[in-house]
Design a protein around this motif. Structure first.
Motif, PDB file in Angstrom:
ATOM      1  N   PHE A 179      41.669  54.416  48.062  1.00 22.55           N
ATOM      2  CA  PHE A 179      41.507  54.739  49.477  1.00 22.55           C
ATOM      3  C   PHE A 179      42.085  56.117  49.812  1.00 22.55           C
ATOM      4  N   TYR A 180      43.291  56.402  49.296  1.00 18.95           N
ATOM      5  CA  TYR A 180      43.954  57.645  49.700  1.00 18.95           C
ATOM      6  C   TYR A 180      43.564  58.871  48.881  1.00 18.95           C
ATOM      7  N   PHE A 181      43.128  58.679  47.635  1.00 18.42           N
ATOM      8  CA  PHE A 181      42.962  59.857  46.794  1.00 18.42           C
ATOM      9  C   PHE A 181      41.522  60.176  46.413  1.00 18.42           C
ATOM     10  N   LYS A 182      40.576  59.286  46.745  1.00 21.24           N
ATOM     11  CA  LYS A 182      39.176  59.628  46.428  1.00 21.24           C
ATOM     12  C   LYS A 182      38.581  60.380  47.612  1.00 21.24           C
ATOM     13  N   LYS A 183      38.637  61.700  47.517  1.00 23.05           N
ATOM     14  CA  LYS A 183      38.240  62.558  48.629  1.00 23.05           C
ATOM     15  C   LYS A 183      36.740  62.439  48.947  1.00 23.05           C
ATOM     16  N   GLU A 184      35.926  62.156  47.905  1.00 22.05           N
ATOM     17  CA  GLU A 184      34.480  62.195  48.103  1.00 22.05           C
ATOM     18  C   GLU A 184      33.950  60.975  48.860  1.00 22.05           C
ATOM     19  N   MET A 185      34.831  59.976  49.106  1.00 22.38           N
ATOM     20  CA  MET A 185      34.382  58.755  49.779  1.00 22.38           C
ATOM     21  C   MET A 185      33.953  59.056  51.226  1.00 22.38           C
ATOM     22  N   ASP A 186      32.781  58.561  51.672  1.00 23.02           N
ATOM     23  CA  ASP A 186      32.380  58.857  53.043  1.00 23.02           C
ATOM     24  C   ASP A 186      33.169  58.004  54.046  1.00 23.02           C
ATOM     25  N   LYS A 187      33.054  58.374  55.349  1.00 23.51           N
ATOM     26  CA  LYS A 187      33.882  57.742  56.390  1.00 23.51           C
ATOM     27  C   LYS A 187      33.636  56.234  56.476  1.00 23.51           C
ATOM     28  N   LYS A 188      32.339  55.836  56.373  1.00 25.61           N
ATOM     29  CA  LYS A 188      31.979  54.413  56.502  1.00 25.61           C
ATOM     30  C   LYS A 188      32.594  53.608  55.361  1.00 25.61           C
ATOM     31  N   THR A 189      32.492  54.146  54.126  1.00 30.02           N
ATOM     32  CA  THR A 189      33.035  53.436  52.968  1.00 30.02           C
ATOM     33  C   THR A 189      34.547  53.319  53.117  1.00 30.02           C
ATOM     34  N   LYS A 190      35.186  54.415  53.610  1.00 32.63           N
ATOM     35  CA  LYS A 190      36.643  54.381  53.800  1.00 32.63           C
ATOM     36  C   LYS A 190      37.036  53.304  54.797  1.00 32.63           C
ATOM     37  N   LYS A 191      36.239  53.187  55.891  1.00 25.12           N
ATOM     38  CA  LYS A 191      36.531  52.188  56.915  1.00 25.12           C
ATOM     39  C   LYS A 191      36.405  50.782  56.326  1.00 25.12           C
ATOM     40  N   GLU A 192      35.319  50.585  55.548  1.00 21.89           N
ATOM     41  CA  GLU A 192      35.109  49.264  54.943  1.00 21.89           C
ATOM     42  C   GLU A 192      36.224  48.930  53.966  1.00 21.89           C
ATOM     43  N   LEU A 193      36.619  49.949  53.151  1.00 24.33           N
ATOM     44  CA  LEU A 193      37.668  49.699  52.157  1.00 24.33           C
ATOM     45  C   LEU A 193      38.995  49.423  52.857  1.00 24.33           C
ATOM     46  N   SER A 194      39.264  50.166  53.941  1.00 24.37           N
ATOM     47  CA  SER A 194      40.535  49.963  54.654  1.00 24.37           C
ATOM     48  C   SER A 194      40.579  48.550  55.236  1.00 24.37           C
ATOM     49  N   ARG A 195      39.412  48.030  55.704  1.00 26.88           N
ATOM     50  CA  ARG A 195      39.355  46.663  56.229  1.00 26.88           C
ATOM     51  C   ARG A 195      39.620  45.656  55.113  1.00 26.88           C
ATOM     52  N   GLU A 196      39.015  45.909  53.951  1.00 21.99           N
ATOM     53  CA  GLU A 196      39.205  44.969  52.837  1.00 21.99           C
ATOM     54  C   GLU A 196      40.661  44.969  52.373  1.00 21.99           C
ATOM     55  N   ILE A 197      41.296  46.180  52.355  1.00 19.18           N
ATOM     56  CA  ILE A 197      42.712  46.239  51.947  1.00 19.18           C
ATOM     57  C   ILE A 197      43.563  45.472  52.967  1.00 19.18           C
ATOM     58  N   GLY A 198      43.217  45.627  54.261  1.00 15.27           N
ATOM     59  CA  GLY A 198      43.927  44.891  55.313  1.00 15.27           C
ATOM     60  C   GLY A 198      43.843  43.383  55.068  1.00 15.27           C
ATOM     61  N   LEU A 199      42.639  42.926  54.668  1.00 13.23           N
ATOM     62  CA  LEU A 199      42.445  41.493  54.411  1.00 13.23           C
ATOM     63  C   LEU A 199      43.252  41.044  53.188  1.00 13.23           C
ATOM     64  N   GLU A 200      43.286  41.909  52.158  1.00 14.56           N
ATOM     65  CA  GLU A 200      44.053  41.563  50.946  1.00 14.56           C
ATOM     66  C   GLU A 200      45.532  41.407  51.288  1.00 14.56           C
ATOM     67  N   VAL A 201      46.068  42.399  52.038  1.00 15.85           N
ATOM     68  CA  VAL A 201      47.489  42.346  52.411  1.00 15.85           C
ATOM     69  C   VAL A 201      47.734  41.124  53.297  1.00 15.85           C
TER      70      VAL A 201
END
Ligand SMILES: C[S@@+](CC[C@H](N)C(=O)[O-])C[C@H]1O[C@@H](n2cnc3c(N)ncnc32)[C@H](O)[C@@H]1O
Length: 300
Positions: A14-36
């Motif tokens: 999430f933090y270091f893959k610069k090429e990730m687009d905004k939508k993918t980042k949002k989805e990944l951040s939601r999934e990380i939130g769910l994991e935590v």
């Protein structure tokens, strides 16, 4: 240990893959939130599900009862499944706990979730009793058809048009769609609470699609206490703990703390606005949101 390793992998991505687009980042951040959320909730509070609790009058609203309220929510869903249903696709299945309950009752259930981490938990829980699609619903491709498609607090994350089109296509003749989720009411003012599709937009779109409403149950009153509980935890546990940690780090490594705070300043501000707002209460929830169980039948 394996859980934590996967969590760190996701955070690094999430933090270091610069090429990730905004939508993918949002989805990944939601999934990380769910994991935590799952790791903490399961460890400290015996929570197995990722949905809200359903607080009936006989259950005291207390954080230690949250796992019971969540089971009651799952029971409410199960009690509203039409008799003819035998096969189910659970879209956004979270930890797969409701699917275990359904399989134990004799249903044939397939699960869908984009979360690699949670899908691994489900594989451990269900073994080969369920087919798990690791995908978003928008991208699902399958020849399989179901008697019912279930959205248990997952409908809000998926594009409405795509959900309705896919659900029509993946349902058997006269199949059912069961949605239990939050919607945004059309009321004046701005809410501190996020989440949910706009109710008026949902009504417009569902009326253009071949689905007939069979059941509609308003459970806003029984789900609103979750907001008061969350607010209580944030104000009395999370906030003071973060402040104490910051105080300690500041006294030992003031420069490092300043650099970290600057580096993550936007994220910190966003989190402060989102979670430290005192307006995140049950009353606010009732004013701005509608939590409904909706059962539709496909019109063939
Ligand atoms: C609040 S959790 C609810 C989980 C579970 N249904 C339950 O009741 O405990 C939301 C779920 O939606 C899933 N989700 C988010 N975006 C999705 C998408 N585009 N397609 C399918 N599932 C999605 C998440 O991975 C998560 O499993």
């Amino acid at each position: 240990m394996e859980n934590l390793r996967q969590l760190f992998k996701d955070l690094h991505e999430f933090y270091f893959k610069k090429e990730m687009d905004k939508k993918t980042k949002k989805e990944l951040s939601r999934e990380i939130g769910l994991e935590v959320g799952y790791l903490c909730g399961n460890y400290f509070l015996k929570m197995n599900h990722l949905h809200y609790g359903y607080w009936t009058d006989d259950l005291p609203v207390d954080i230690t009862n949250l796992h019971i309220a969540q089971d009651k929510y799952a029971e409410l869903i199960i009690s509203n499944i039409p008799k003819s249903v035998k096969t189910i696709l659970d879209v956004g299945c979270g930890t797969g706990q409701i699917d275990k309950m359904l399989i134990d009752k004799g249903y044939k259930v397939d699960c869908l979730s984009p979360s690699h981490y949670l899908n691994n938990q489900i594989k451990n829980l269900l073994g080969d009793k369920s087919n798990i699609f690791e995908s978003t619903y928008e991208e699902l491709q399958t020849e399989k058809r179901y008697d019912m498609i279930l959205f248990c607090e997952s409908f809000q994350y998926i594009d409405i048009n795509k959900s309705l089109t896919n659900t029509y296509n993946f349902l058997n003749k006269n199949g059912y769609m069961l949605i239990c989720d939050i919607f945004k009411k059309d009321v004046e003012g701005k809410s501190a609470l996020s989440g949910g599709h706009k109710l008026s937009r949902f009504h417009d779109l569902i009326s253009e699609n071949p689905f007939k409403l069979i059941e509609s149950i308003d459970i806003t009153e029984q789900t609103a206490p979750n907001m008061d509980l969350m607010n209580d935890v944030v104000q009395n546990v999370i906030r003071p703990s973060i402040n104490a940690g910051l105080k300690l780090s500041n006294s030992r490594h003031p420069t490092a703390v300043k650099v970290i705070k600057w580096f993550f300043r936007k994220k910190i501000e966003k989190l402060k606005n989102k979670y430290c707002n005192q307006d995140r209460t049950g009353e606010e929830f009732k004013k701005f949101k509608l939590y409904q169980l909706l059962l539709y039948q496909k019109n063939d």
